[in-house]
Design a protein around this motif. Structure first.
Motif, short mmCIF file in Angstrom:
data_model
loop_
_atom_site.label_atom_id
_atom_site.label_comp_id
_atom_site.label_asym_id
_atom_site.label_seq_id
_atom_site.Cartn_x
_atom_site.Cartn_y
_atom_site.Cartn_z
N LEU A 25 0.81 -1.22 0.00
CA LEU A 25 0.00 0.00 0.00
C LEU A 25 0.84 1.27 0.00
O LEU A 25 0.46 2.27 -0.60
N PHE A 26 1.97 1.26 0.69
CA PHE A 26 2.73 2.51 0.86
C PHE A 26 4.15 2.44 0.30
O PHE A 26 4.89 3.42 0.37
N GLU B 89 -2.52 9.73 -3.60
CA GLU B 89 -2.38 8.55 -2.74
C GLU B 89 -3.74 7.85 -2.56
O GLU B 89 -3.82 6.63 -2.56
N ARG B 92 -4.56 5.82 -5.60
CA ARG B 92 -3.71 4.65 -5.66
C ARG B 92 -4.17 3.59 -4.64
O ARG B 92 -4.25 2.40 -4.95
N LEU B 93 -4.47 4.05 -3.40
CA LEU B 93 -4.89 3.13 -2.35
C LEU B 93 -6.24 2.51 -2.67
O LEU B 93 -6.47 1.32 -2.43
N ASP B 94 -7.14 3.31 -3.23
CA ASP B 94 -8.46 2.81 -3.61
C ASP B 94 -8.32 1.71 -4.67
O ASP B 94 -8.95 0.65 -4.59
N LYS B 96 -5.93 -0.24 -5.05
CA LYS B 96 -5.35 -1.44 -4.44
C LYS B 96 -6.31 -2.11 -3.46
O LYS B 96 -5.96 -3.07 -2.78
N ALA B 98 -7.69 -0.72 -0.66
CA ALA B 98 -7.68 -0.28 0.74
C ALA B 98 -9.01 0.37 1.09
O ALA B 98 -9.67 0.96 0.23
N LEU B 100 -11.00 3.22 2.50
CA LEU B 100 -10.76 4.63 2.78
C LEU B 100 -11.85 5.18 3.70
O LEU B 100 -13.02 4.82 3.56
N ILE B 116 -7.24 6.62 6.38
CA ILE B 116 -7.39 5.27 5.84
C ILE B 116 -7.86 4.38 7.00
O ILE B 116 -7.36 4.49 8.11
N SER B 120 -7.87 -2.03 6.96
CA SER B 120 -6.95 -2.35 5.87
C SER B 120 -5.51 -2.37 6.32
O SER B 120 -4.62 -2.72 5.55
#
Lengths: 132, 132
Positions: A25-26, B89, B92-94, B96, B98, B100, B116, B120
């Motif tokens: 994720l990061f 970010e 990108r996280l969405d 993947k 994650a 939110l 976040i 997750s």
């Protein structure tokens, strides 16, 4: 004297899974993974800016981190503050009536370390560390 | 990209008491105390090395921090990571998968921020912050 935040530790059930999640994720990758027998944990250290995240997985089912996971679940476990002299800080904190977990500094991953009880610190478990 | 740990936040019932405790025991003094209405908290910021501790006291009894105190008690609440671009970010996280809490960056004490979900992240509530 407090010099900085040495690290923030996160208690997890499975170190490899946690490391994978944070890398995925990061993009954060551990610089080292180590056993710390006297704390009953395996630890992954991630440098991030001038401080560190540390994931800890209990290997001793009777240790403090295992109990933390049982009662609170995974999550942020403690903050480690870098100090000049851990034993001096313990003396000073004891004189001020703080509840100490360790009455003497001992060798830890972060240096000469000692823990202060969260009851004295608004629920925050604080580790003190004097770098080698 | 993660640039560093912007701050570590500690949820407390009484901001002034917590500030006094950490000043008395560690000599740590807040550089500022501010209301953050959109997060329903009053916050005290303590610079420590290159990062910050942030104490937060709920002023909105229905907010997330008030609920945290009710269910978990006082303690470490979240870690804030500094990023280049919070909205990037989040995208990108969405992608993947994650979970939110905020789907768009909003103005916070630390800059353009978003949270976040700890589900997750192995129980860790993470705030992202893009400095002004």
């Amino acid at each position: 004297m407090i010099k900085g935040i040495d690290h923030v530790a996160i208690a997890v059930k499975n170190l490899d899974e946690a490391v994978n999640t944070f890398e995925n994720l990061f993009g954060l990758r551990p610089s080292r993974i180590e056993d710390i027998p006297d704390q009953g944990v395996r630890a992954a250290v991630i440098h991030i800016g001038d401080t560190e995240l540390e994931f800890i997985e209990p290997v001793n089912p009777n240790g403090g981190v295992a109990r933390f996971l049982e009662t609170k679940g995974e999550g942020i476990h403690h903050i480690c503050l870098e100090v000049d002299d851990t034993d001096e800080e313990l003396k000073r904190l004891d004189a001020k009536g703080a509840k100490l977990i360790d009455r003497q500094a001992r060798k830890g991953l972060a240096g000469k370390v000692a823990f202060i009880h969260p009851k004295s610190l608004h629920g925050v478990l604080i580790e003190l560390a004097q770098k080698a």
